[in-house]
Write an enzyme that holds these catalytic residues in place. Structure first.
Site, mmCIF file in Angstrom:
data_model
loop_
_atom_site.group_PDB
_atom_site.id
_atom_site.type_symbol
_atom_site.label_atom_id
_atom_site.label_comp_id
_atom_site.label_asym_id
_atom_site.label_seq_id
_atom_site.Cartn_x
_atom_site.Cartn_y
_atom_site.Cartn_z
ATOM 1 N N ASP A 76 -1.029 -6.080 0.139
ATOM 2 C CA ASP A 76 -1.376 -5.395 1.387
ATOM 3 C C ASP A 76 -2.874 -5.216 1.538
ATOM 4 O OD1 ASP A 76 0.823 -4.851 2.989
ATOM 5 O OD2 ASP A 76 1.377 -3.057 1.865
ATOM 6 N N LYS A 88 -1.216 -9.266 3.502
ATOM 7 C CA LYS A 88 -0.417 -8.720 4.624
ATOM 8 C C LYS A 88 -1.269 -7.744 5.423
ATOM 9 C CE LYS A 88 3.304 -5.875 3.896
ATOM 10 N NZ LYS A 88 2.954 -4.590 4.557
ATOM 11 N N ASP A 110 0.840 -1.206 0.000
ATOM 12 C CA ASP A 110 0.000 0.000 0.000
ATOM 13 C C ASP A 110 0.874 1.255 0.000
ATOM 14 O OD1 ASP A 110 0.867 -0.139 2.618
ATOM 15 O OD2 ASP A 110 -1.115 0.064 3.528
ATOM 16 N N SER A 111 2.192 1.054 -0.044
ATOM 17 C CA SER A 111 3.116 2.165 -0.315
ATOM 18 C C SER A 111 2.776 2.811 -1.664
ATOM 19 C CB SER A 111 4.566 1.669 -0.321
ATOM 20 O OG SER A 111 4.712 0.532 -1.148
ATOM 21 N N GLU A 117 -1.250 -5.177 8.990
ATOM 22 C CA GLU A 117 -0.376 -4.478 9.942
ATOM 23 C C GLU A 117 -0.982 -4.539 11.343
ATOM 24 O OE1 GLU A 117 0.444 -0.480 8.727
ATOM 25 O OE2 GLU A 117 1.162 -1.085 6.757
ATOM 26 N N GLU A 129 9.384 -4.051 10.263
ATOM 27 C CA GLU A 129 9.849 -2.787 9.668
ATOM 28 C C GLU A 129 10.445 -1.882 10.754
ATOM 29 O OE1 GLU A 129 7.049 -0.837 7.074
ATOM 30 O OE2 GLU A 129 8.255 0.975 6.939
HETATM 31 O O1 KIV Z 1 3.595 -1.034 1.562
HETATM 32 C C1 KIV Z 1 4.766 -1.425 1.509
HETATM 33 O O2 KIV Z 1 5.474 -1.254 0.518
HETATM 34 C C2 KIV Z 1 5.308 -2.089 2.684
HETATM 35 C C3 KIV Z 1 6.804 -2.151 2.790
HETATM 36 C C4 KIV Z 1 7.331 -0.868 3.323
HETATM 37 C C5 KIV Z 1 7.233 -3.292 3.612
HETATM 38 O O3 KIV Z 1 4.589 -2.517 3.525
#
Ligand code: KIV
Length: 264
Positions: free
Chosen positions: A83, A111, A44-45, A113, A180
């Protein structure tokens, strides 16, 4: 041959490192997977590096499904982790619905968080046959609660809690832990404490795998470069070669070094 969850788990038992890189579209997914990088993170970056937001909070499940589907079309056998975006897994029912959309778009794993509060959602997802990666340490979706993008687990009680959370989530069915921005010694202890593979970013050299955001690896982006980032394009003739160099550096243990890590 396609990389599966079993491949990644086997790497841990044979102490072979693996590399993970973000990608958000078909062309880069093709380039990343062709470079031998074992897993692609549709992170989600993308909210920051593609959409230009100042955090990952505006990203939606529809955004993640769109980019996951594009990555799936270009992928040449890498394992795809997607994510679950902000507020898409607040309870097990929401988690199941969001995960359904990402898995149907082409993800092999989702994934999430967070720590112990994810136990129930993790159990439900695992029961439905959905592989789970639990993201601990600096969790960017909680940036407003954390007061910024800061190293986590510096205090002994925080580190103990993180290790306890990782053990609990693995027991609940999480297959991979991502750490992280965590001090090297804490990441090392955590990695040695669980059977599941641990992927690190800013977590030192002792995790089982390393991940970077692609734009960071290519030296793109304005502002101060985070300590854990290395520009692999600086020493390469092409983007493809930069991806290969990252892969080789992770496999050989040459990246990350002390220079890219945080200490207590
Ligand atoms: O969203 C993402 O790219 C991430 C990385 C920073 C691990 O979660």
């Amino acid at each position: 041959m396609a990389i599966t969850l079993s491949t990644l788990k086997a790497f841990k038992t044979t102490s072979e490192k693996f590399a993970v890189l973000t990608a958000y579209d078909a062309t880069f997914a093709h380039a990343v997977s062709s470079a031998g990088i074992e897993a692609i993170l549709v992170g989600d970056s993308l909210g920051m590096v593609l959409q230009g937001h100042d955090s990952t909070l505006p990203v939606t499940v529809a955004d993640m499904a769109y980019h996951t589907a594009a990555v799936k079309r270009g992928n040449q056998g890498a394992f795809i982790i997607s994510d679950m975006p902000f507020m898409s897994y607040g309870n097990p029912e929401m988690a199941m619905e969001s995960a359904k959309q990402l898995m149907q778009a082409g993800a092999h794993m989702v994934k999430l968080e967070g720590g112990a509060w994810l136990e129930e959602a993790t159990r439900c997802l695992a029961k439905q046959g959905i592989p789970v990666c639990a993201h601990l340490g600096l969790t960017p979706q909680s940036v407003n609660k954390l007061g910024g993008y800061k190293v986590q687990g510096k205090l002994a009680e925080e580190a103990e809690q993180m290790i306890a959370d990782a053990k609990l989530l693995v027991e609940a069915g999480a297959d991979i832990i991502l750490l992280e921005c965590v001090p090297t010694s804490v990441a090392k202890t955590l990695t040695e404490s669980i059977a599941a593979p641990v992927i690190g970013i800013g977590a030192g050299p002792y995790t089982d795998a390393q991940v970077l955001v692609m734009h960071d690896l290519l030296g793109l982006g304005a502002g101060k470069r985070p300590k854990f980032v290395k520009n692999f394009l600086a020493e390469a003739d092409s983007i493809q070669e930069a991806f290969k160099r990252f892969h080789e550096a992770v496999k050989s243990g040459a990246f990350p070094t002390e220079e890219h890590s945080f200490n207590l």
